[in-house]
Design an enzyme around this catalytic site. Structure first.
Site, PDB file in Angstrom:
ATOM      1  N   ASP A  97       0.826  -1.205   0.000  1.00 41.54           N
ATOM      2  CA  ASP A  97       0.000   0.000   0.000  1.00 41.54           C
ATOM      3  C   ASP A  97       0.864   1.260   0.000  1.00 41.54           C
ATOM      4  OD1 ASP A  97       0.937  -0.468   2.571  1.00 41.54           O
ATOM      5  OD2 ASP A  97      -0.984  -0.196   3.572  1.00 41.54           O
ATOM      6  N   ASP A 100       7.401   3.511   2.998  1.00 41.81           N
ATOM      7  CA  ASP A 100       7.850   4.692   3.740  1.00 41.81           C
ATOM      8  C   ASP A 100       9.357   4.543   3.967  1.00 41.81           C
ATOM      9  OD1 ASP A 100       7.917   6.936   5.325  1.00 41.81           O
ATOM     10  OD2 ASP A 100       6.789   6.103   6.985  1.00 41.81           O
ATOM     11  N   THR A 104       9.758  -2.527   6.100  1.00 40.02           N
ATOM     12  CA  THR A 104       8.776  -3.615   5.996  1.00 40.02           C
ATOM     13  C   THR A 104       9.067  -4.457   4.757  1.00 40.02           C
ATOM     14  OG1 THR A 104       7.136  -2.171   7.018  1.00 40.02           O
ATOM     15  CG2 THR A 104       6.296  -4.127   5.918  1.00 40.02           C
TER      16      THR A 104
HETATM   17  P1  5GP Z   1       7.887   1.230   6.200  1.00 39.50           P
HETATM   18  O1  5GP Z   1       8.334  -0.076   6.771  1.00 39.50           O
HETATM   19  O2  5GP Z   1       8.200   1.349   4.716  1.00 39.50           O
HETATM   20  O3  5GP Z   1       8.396   2.401   6.977  1.00 39.50           O
HETATM   21  O4  5GP Z   1       6.338   1.307   6.393  1.00 39.50           O
HETATM   22  C1  5GP Z   1       5.466   0.582   5.612  1.00 39.50           C
HETATM   23  C2  5GP Z   1       4.173   0.331   6.342  1.00 39.50           C
HETATM   24  O5  5GP Z   1       3.905   1.341   7.308  1.00 39.50           O
HETATM   25  C3  5GP Z   1       3.031   0.378   5.353  1.00 39.50           C
HETATM   26  O6  5GP Z   1       2.745  -0.902   4.847  1.00 39.50           O
HETATM   27  C4  5GP Z   1       1.911   0.917   6.208  1.00 39.50           C
HETATM   28  O7  5GP Z   1       1.294  -0.156   6.864  1.00 39.50           O
HETATM   29  C5  5GP Z   1       2.574   1.782   7.235  1.00 39.50           C
HETATM   30  N1  5GP Z   1       2.572   3.217   6.828  1.00 39.50           N
HETATM   31  C6  5GP Z   1       3.616   3.984   6.413  1.00 39.50           C
HETATM   32  N2  5GP Z   1       3.216   5.231   6.123  1.00 39.50           N
HETATM   33  C7  5GP Z   1       1.882   5.237   6.327  1.00 39.50           C
HETATM   34  C8  5GP Z   1       0.877   6.252   6.159  1.00 39.50           C
HETATM   35  O8  5GP Z   1       1.076   7.404   5.740  1.00 39.50           O
HETATM   36  N3  5GP Z   1      -0.416   5.869   6.467  1.00 39.50           N
HETATM   37  C9  5GP Z   1      -0.730   4.621   6.919  1.00 39.50           C
HETATM   38  N4  5GP Z   1      -2.007   4.376   7.188  1.00 39.50           N
HETATM   39  N5  5GP Z   1       0.204   3.659   7.084  1.00 39.50           N
HETATM   40  C10 5GP Z   1       1.480   3.962   6.784  1.00 39.50           C
END
Ligand code: 5GP
Length: 172
Positions: A97, A100, A104
């Site tokens: 989705d 960031d 993950t």
């Molecule tokens: P990462 O591991 O890339 O920092 O974060 C990925 C996960 O964090 C995404 O799959 C999502 O679940 C959550 N996430 C990151 N940014 C957002 C955001 O702006 N809104 C929401 N609802 N979830 C986010």
């Protein structure tokens, strides 16, 4: 009360998914493609992208939790649901989705590679470049977004707002 500021409309989501689906359909023509949606945030994106492809595709999901109900990453990612399909020798496209920091996805890709797929690529609905710390390449992206905390179209805040048909910035 948190405020919901419109960021991406339903129509724009449809347009971008259709554009990316055309690219993917061309790149994976004559290949066995398995879409792996990352739960829970990608469940709507996965359903829409799968139906927009003009080539056959199979669908599975992997569960990963990183955020809990906060809005900043913990950096610790656990696999909460395993894949069920046999990935050996298959072309896997991970549907996320929102990317960031990328932590993950790094964890999910490591996990999926253990099943010996022929290839693993990434397709993101939303690509937040600014906070990227992990060394990953997003192969297909629908939208590049600078910052903010987004909800709707599968994305939640403490499990709310997933059902909204468009994407909003959640402001306290
Ligand atoms: P990462 O591991 O890339 O920092 O974060 C990925 C996960 O964090 C995404 O799959 C999502 O679940 C959550 N996430 C990151 N940014 C957002 C955001 O702006 N809104 C929401 N609802 N979830 C986010």
């Amino acid at each position: 009360m948190p405020k919901l500021i419109p960021v991406i409309t339903e129509e724009e989501i449809k347009e971008q998914i259709s554009r990316v689906a055309k690219e993917i359909s061309k790149d994976y023509e004559d290949k066995k493609l398995i879409l792996i949606g990352v739960l829970k945030g990608s469940f709507i994106f996965t359903a829409d992208l799968s139906r927009s492809l003009s080539i056959p595709n199979q669908v599975d999901f992997v569960g990963a939790s990183s955020y809990g109900s906060n809005t900043s990453t913990s950096g610790e990612v656990t696999i909460t649901k395993d894949v069920g399909l046999d990935l050996e020798g298959k072309h896997v496209l991970v549907l996320e989705d929102i990317v960031d920091t990328g932590l993950t996805l790094i964890r999910i890709i490591d996990y999926l590679k253990k099943f010996n797929p022929e290839s693993v690529k990434i397709c993101a609905l939303l690509n937040k470049h600014e906070r990227r710390t992990a060394d990953i390449t997003v192969d297909y992206e629908c939208f590049a977004i600078p910052k903010g905390f987004l909800v709707g179209y599968g994305l939640d805040y403490a499990e709310d707002y997933r059902n909204l048909p468009a994407i909003f910035n959640l402001e306290e």
